[in-house]
Design an enzyme around this catalytic site. Sequence first.
Site, PDB file in Angstrom:
ATOM      1  N   THR A 217       0.884  -1.322   0.049  1.00  0.00           N
ATOM      2  CA  THR A 217       0.103   0.008   0.034  1.00  0.00           C
ATOM      3  C   THR A 217       0.921   1.225  -0.047  1.00  0.00           C
ATOM      4  O   THR A 217       2.207   1.064  -0.108  1.00  0.00           O
ATOM      5  CB  THR A 217      -0.999   0.019   1.165  1.00  0.00           C
ATOM      6  OG1 THR A 217      -0.047   0.392   2.417  1.00  0.00           O
ATOM      7  CG2 THR A 217      -1.727  -1.402   1.507  1.00  0.00           C
ATOM      8  N   CYS A 218       0.209   2.407   0.043  1.00  0.00           N
ATOM      9  CA  CYS A 218       1.108   3.612   0.280  1.00  0.00           C
ATOM     10  C   CYS A 218       1.786   3.749   1.425  1.00  0.00           C
ATOM     11  O   CYS A 218       2.878   4.447   1.425  1.00  0.00           O
ATOM     12  CB  CYS A 218       0.407   4.922  -0.175  1.00  0.00           C
ATOM     13  SG  CYS A 218      -0.948   5.090   1.322  1.00  0.00           S
TER      14      CYS A 218
ATOM     15  N   ARG B  55       2.873   0.711   3.291  1.00  0.00           N
ATOM     16  CA  ARG B  55       3.804  -0.388   3.610  1.00  0.00           C
ATOM     17  C   ARG B  55       3.783  -1.313   2.518  1.00  0.00           C
ATOM     18  O   ARG B  55       3.039  -1.425   1.536  1.00  0.00           O
ATOM     19  CB  ARG B  55       2.993  -0.906   4.854  1.00  0.00           C
ATOM     20  CG  ARG B  55       2.024  -1.656   4.444  1.00  0.00           C
ATOM     21  CD  ARG B  55       1.231  -2.455   5.812  1.00  0.00           C
ATOM     22  NE  ARG B  55       0.545  -1.215   6.752  1.00  0.00           N
ATOM     23  CZ  ARG B  55       1.355  -0.914   7.545  1.00  0.00           C
ATOM     24  NH1 ARG B  55       2.535  -1.699   8.262  1.00  0.00           N
ATOM     25  NH2 ARG B  55       0.868   0.197   8.546  1.00  0.00           N
TER      26      ARG B  55
ATOM     27  N   SER C   7      -1.923   2.106  10.956  1.00  0.00           N
ATOM     28  CA  SER C   7      -1.962   3.080   9.744  1.00  0.00           C
ATOM     29  C   SER C   7      -1.412   4.443  10.317  1.00  0.00           C
ATOM     30  O   SER C   7      -1.476   4.763  11.462  1.00  0.00           O
ATOM     31  CB  SER C   7      -3.509   3.208   9.422  1.00  0.00           C
ATOM     32  OG  SER C   7      -3.716   1.877   9.013  1.00  0.00           O
TER      33      SER C   7
ATOM     34  N   GLU D  20      -8.017   4.009   9.828  1.00  0.00           N
ATOM     35  CA  GLU D  20      -8.332   4.517   8.527  1.00  0.00           C
ATOM     36  C   GLU D  20      -9.209   3.601   7.997  1.00  0.00           C
ATOM     37  O   GLU D  20      -9.347   2.257   8.190  1.00  0.00           O
ATOM     38  CB  GLU D  20      -7.083   4.669   7.670  1.00  0.00           C
ATOM     39  CG  GLU D  20      -6.296   3.439   7.356  1.00  0.00           C
ATOM     40  CD  GLU D  20      -5.616   3.327   6.217  1.00  0.00           C
ATOM     41  OE1 GLU D  20      -5.960   3.741   5.020  1.00  0.00           O
ATOM     42  OE2 GLU D  20      -4.262   3.181   6.440  1.00  0.00           O
TER      43      GLU D  20
ATOM     44  N   GLY E 135      -5.938   9.709 -11.453  1.00  0.00           N
ATOM     45  CA  GLY E 135      -6.561   8.269 -11.319  1.00  0.00           C
ATOM     46  C   GLY E 135      -7.594   8.120 -10.938  1.00  0.00           C
ATOM     47  O   GLY E 135      -8.595   9.250 -10.600  1.00  0.00           O
ATOM     48  N   ALA E 136      -8.173   6.827 -10.980  1.00  0.00           N
ATOM     49  CA  ALA E 136      -9.659   6.731 -10.897  1.00  0.00           C
ATOM     50  C   ALA E 136      -9.896   5.255  -9.984  1.00  0.00           C
ATOM     51  O   ALA E 136     -11.211   4.854 -10.086  1.00  0.00           O
ATOM     52  CB  ALA E 136     -10.472   6.595 -12.186  1.00  0.00           C
ATOM     53  N   GLY E 137      -9.011   5.016  -9.074  1.00  0.00           N
ATOM     54  CA  GLY E 137      -9.308   3.819  -8.357  1.00  0.00           C
ATOM     55  C   GLY E 137      -9.999   4.145  -7.151  1.00  0.00           C
ATOM     56  O   GLY E 137     -10.541   5.157  -6.815  1.00  0.00           O
TER      57      GLY E 137
END
EC number: 1.2.1.70
Length: 446
Positions: free
Chosen positions: A50-51, A53, A110, A115, A190-192
């Site tokens: 993830t952003c 980890r 987090s 989160e 981005g569109a996630g």
Amino acid sequence: MSEVLGIGVSHKTAPVAVRERLALTPGKVEAFLRDTLGVADVQEAVAISTCNRTEVYVVASDPVEAETRVLGMLARKAGIRPTELAGSIYALRNCDAARHLYRVTSGLESMIVGEAEVQGQVKRAYDDALAAQSTGPLTNHLFRAALATGKRVRSETRLGERRLSVSSIAAALAAEQLSGLERREVLLVGAGETSELAARALADHGVEAIFVANRRRDRAISLAQRFGGQATSFDALPQELERADAVICTTSSPHPILEAEEVAAVMDARDGRALLIIDLAVPRDVASDVRHVPGVALYNVDDLQSVVRRNRSVRQVEAQHAEGIVEEEIQRFAEWLGSLEVLPTVGALRAQGQAIAEQIVRENAGRWESASEKDLERIEALAQAVVNRILHEPTLRMKGMSDDRVHLRMQVVRDLFGLEDVPEGIEAEQPLAEVRQLRRRDAPPA
């Protein structure tokens, strides 16, 4: 015996410049898991990226060798020496690895405690491993239990009540930097899922217009329609950057999308209007030297810490409750993990004792020249009975263990008796032998 090993880096141990080099983009996870299964007798593997980890959970019979080899794989991916990663990497085993994963899934590890996205990220990581056929009994139990723990935390505490996320913090930062978002135009690159959460947070802040740029135009259109925005193409990025008040970047591109030279050209066309860029992507979407372009304020995920700290005190009480739930669930995992080791350890200990008894009988076979075949059978039975009588109480005690220290106790038993290679799945259910009175050869049958 196989052990669970967790190896990784996070926002607590490494800056984004290191994390982005270790990030596993969606298209590379399966290949990484497949390569991991080929080293150091690694039997199972799951990777989370993830952003905040990158973590790899493996099951191996030699955790020391597995740690070295997996660390080497991560270092090669990052293009740096393993020794340079030493200060950033953490390696945890068994219950410590499980506890960390439970805390991650519950949002306790987090940047923004509690989160909203992290449980979904862990589930997707597990689903990816299932698809790659790299899981097994230990990782299946571990990840299912971790996800169940995360659900307990969310249902039994108020930790996630405000649904804070990196995206919502980014929207709050944009509102702070621009003195509110009313009458402001924001461009999402981005569109996630992260962009969707950002769009929702921006709408809550009353942003005037949202523009969505994505390589897949259909996804950009879908996201824009849900929030009353407009879709645009990557080719139109320079024009959109000229009109936007803020840009939030969230793609999974392995390379920067915005470089300093093109951003400088955009700023020349903005007639002195400042531009706020918030880069939530790891690897980063925006080259780091963009922050030196006059008029640009660039923030990455690590720069959100100051906003996060203002929200942290609100959640401390709920976090303590969540940590109690994690410890309850870890107790269950520890008992389950220990139960896997009791019977194999008991079986190996009994097999070792019986082998020693047989060896001693063989070594002394020449001392009983006058013994009949029946006498020799009695001698062998006596030797085996002595072994079983000695092991009777330890066997009962080991099979009755059920606390969270079973794994450590079994390790002590294996170390004390030199049971280095304990086959998994050995059963020890056969009845213990009893010492019976030996009959003389001429005594009548009982």
